[in-house]
Write a protein that holds these residues in place. Sequence first.
Motif, PDB file in Angstrom:
ATOM      1  N   VAL A  19       0.898  -1.132   0.151  1.00  0.00           N
ATOM      2  CA  VAL A  19      -0.146   0.088  -0.097  1.00  0.00           C
ATOM      3  C   VAL A  19       1.014   1.190  -0.032  1.00  0.00           C
ATOM      4  O   VAL A  19       0.912   2.101  -1.050  1.00  0.00           O
ATOM      5  N   THR A  20       1.813   1.499   0.858  1.00  0.00           N
ATOM      6  CA  THR A  20       2.738   2.108   0.995  1.00  0.00           C
ATOM      7  C   THR A  20       3.400   2.568  -0.395  1.00  0.00           C
ATOM      8  O   THR A  20       3.478   3.706  -0.492  1.00  0.00           O
ATOM      9  N   THR A  21       4.220   2.332  -0.750  1.00  0.00           N
ATOM     10  CA  THR A  21       5.137   1.849  -2.445  1.00  0.00           C
ATOM     11  C   THR A  21       3.617   2.032  -3.319  1.00  0.00           C
ATOM     12  O   THR A  21       3.925   3.344  -3.953  1.00  0.00           O
ATOM     13  N   GLN A  22       2.757   1.843  -3.722  1.00  0.00           N
ATOM     14  CA  GLN A  22       1.299   2.168  -4.152  1.00  0.00           C
ATOM     15  C   GLN A  22       0.977   3.867  -4.423  1.00  0.00           C
ATOM     16  O   GLN A  22       1.161   4.744  -5.063  1.00  0.00           O
ATOM     17  N   GLU A  23       0.372   4.456  -3.036  1.00  0.00           N
ATOM     18  CA  GLU A  23       0.515   5.274  -2.612  1.00  0.00           C
ATOM     19  C   GLU A  23       1.340   6.101  -3.433  1.00  0.00           C
ATOM     20  O   GLU A  23       1.561   7.581  -3.038  1.00  0.00           O
ATOM     21  N   LEU A  24       2.599   6.393  -2.411  1.00  0.00           N
ATOM     22  CA  LEU A  24       4.491   6.909  -3.293  1.00  0.00           C
ATOM     23  C   LEU A  24       4.107   7.256  -4.499  1.00  0.00           C
ATOM     24  O   LEU A  24       4.001   8.325  -4.715  1.00  0.00           O
ATOM     25  N   VAL A  25       4.121   6.136  -5.202  1.00  0.00           N
ATOM     26  CA  VAL A  25       4.351   6.282  -6.826  1.00  0.00           C
ATOM     27  C   VAL A  25       3.238   6.943  -7.246  1.00  0.00           C
ATOM     28  O   VAL A  25       3.272   7.852  -8.440  1.00  0.00           O
ATOM     29  N   ALA A  26       2.066   6.518  -6.518  1.00  0.00           N
ATOM     30  CA  ALA A  26       0.660   7.576  -7.335  1.00  0.00           C
ATOM     31  C   ALA A  26       0.409   9.034  -6.704  1.00  0.00           C
ATOM     32  O   ALA A  26       0.135   9.922  -7.729  1.00  0.00           O
ATOM     33  N   ASN A  27       1.647   9.217  -6.006  1.00  0.00           N
ATOM     34  CA  ASN A  27       2.150  10.581  -5.755  1.00  0.00           C
ATOM     35  C   ASN A  27       2.571  11.383  -6.500  1.00  0.00           C
ATOM     36  O   ASN A  27       2.854  13.195  -6.582  1.00  0.00           O
ATOM     37  N   GLU A  28       3.605  10.915  -7.062  1.00  0.00           N
ATOM     38  CA  GLU A  28       4.335  11.778  -8.170  1.00  0.00           C
ATOM     39  C   GLU A  28       3.607  12.739  -9.568  1.00  0.00           C
ATOM     40  O   GLU A  28       3.808  13.479  -9.564  1.00  0.00           O
ATOM     41  N   VAL A  29       2.398  11.853  -9.537  1.00  0.00           N
ATOM     42  CA  VAL A  29       1.728  12.350 -10.960  1.00  0.00           C
ATOM     43  C   VAL A  29       1.863  14.205 -10.466  1.00  0.00           C
ATOM     44  O   VAL A  29       0.775  15.054 -10.560  1.00  0.00           O
ATOM     45  N   ASN A  30       1.462  14.930  -8.538  1.00  0.00           N
ATOM     46  CA  ASN A  30       0.907  15.337  -8.132  1.00  0.00           C
ATOM     47  C   ASN A  30       2.309  16.932  -8.139  1.00  0.00           C
ATOM     48  O   ASN A  30       2.280  17.859  -7.826  1.00  0.00           O
ATOM     49  N   PHE A  31       2.831  16.292  -8.301  1.00  0.00           N
ATOM     50  CA  PHE A  31       4.570  16.719  -8.383  1.00  0.00           C
ATOM     51  C   PHE A  31       4.716  17.667  -9.869  1.00  0.00           C
ATOM     52  O   PHE A  31       4.400  17.012  -9.956  1.00  0.00           O
ATOM     53  N   PRO A  32       5.488  18.595  -9.802  1.00  0.00           N
ATOM     54  CA  PRO A  32       6.166  19.123 -11.169  1.00  0.00           C
ATOM     55  C   PRO A  32       6.671  18.425 -12.697  1.00  0.00           C
ATOM     56  O   PRO A  32       7.466  17.419 -11.717  1.00  0.00           O
TER      57      PRO A  32
END
Length: 321
Positions: A19-32
Amino acid sequence: MPKLSVIIPCYFNEENIPVTTQELVANEVNFPSEVTFEYVFVNDGSGDDTLGALRHAQGHYPGRIRIVDLAGNVGSYNAIVAGIAHATGDCLAVITADLQDPPELMVQMYAHWKKGFKLVIGSRQNREETGLSVTLAKAFHWLMKNLALGNIPDGGFDFVFFDRQVAIEVTKMHERNSNVFYLMVWLGFAYVSIPYTRRKRKIGKSRWTLNKKIKLLVDSLLAFSFLPIRAISVLGLGLGAIALLYGVYVIALKIASPNEPAGWTSLMVVMLFVSAFQMIALGVIGEYVWRGLDAARQRPLYVVNQTYEDATPEQEIAAGS
């Protein structure tokens, strides 16, 4: 292109890792789009299959995950130092493996870092958790703010975003029995504090026991405050003054009434009181002496068993199956 290294200490987090890795990688789209990512997971001597879960995740996300497998359990703060030492990013962040801290907050932290702040702190303004642990945490941070480091934010913190320069300074200190987050504030760089609500843990059970919390409080106070040793000095002077006055009183009483029997009760009260103070003083001084001995030994903060830079082709196939 700036590179962000996210450091995640892990201890009995086998169930959290997917779950942690999935959420962290999914959060990348919010960065420039210019930001690249590296996730440094530090396995802090876990007794479950946390390492296996991390290797499996490495197969799912090739090129993103670096695993530092420590030889034994050294505590989360030393594990974080190990992660900092192995991270290669221009900026770094530390987040818990159970994701009680929101990964999306790192986007705001990154924006402040781009403005020139070398340290950005996520401070726990509110908590979804309830119970004794919350009360103890608030008491701990109140004590640290009022007795040791007056410039730390209210509410406590263990979610930080910082510059490579801060990482270099922290790893150079080799501080033992301390608090790595407070060390970052102690360095003196101007920082920004972003309040947030800490989530309730959904997966697994916390290994942050009462004994570990008490040790952290003692370590943090002794590392950042001279209050315990100063309190002994003040109390010792106070007791010395009282003893002097009592001695004058006893002498005067003896002169005024030579045949008056000595007061056994008052004498025992004074002896017990002074003896109790001496034992407390020896205990506090012993804590400082032990920490000096521990530092003089120069033993490593951690021992790395093995690092895993990337998944093998076989693991990538297994992860995709």
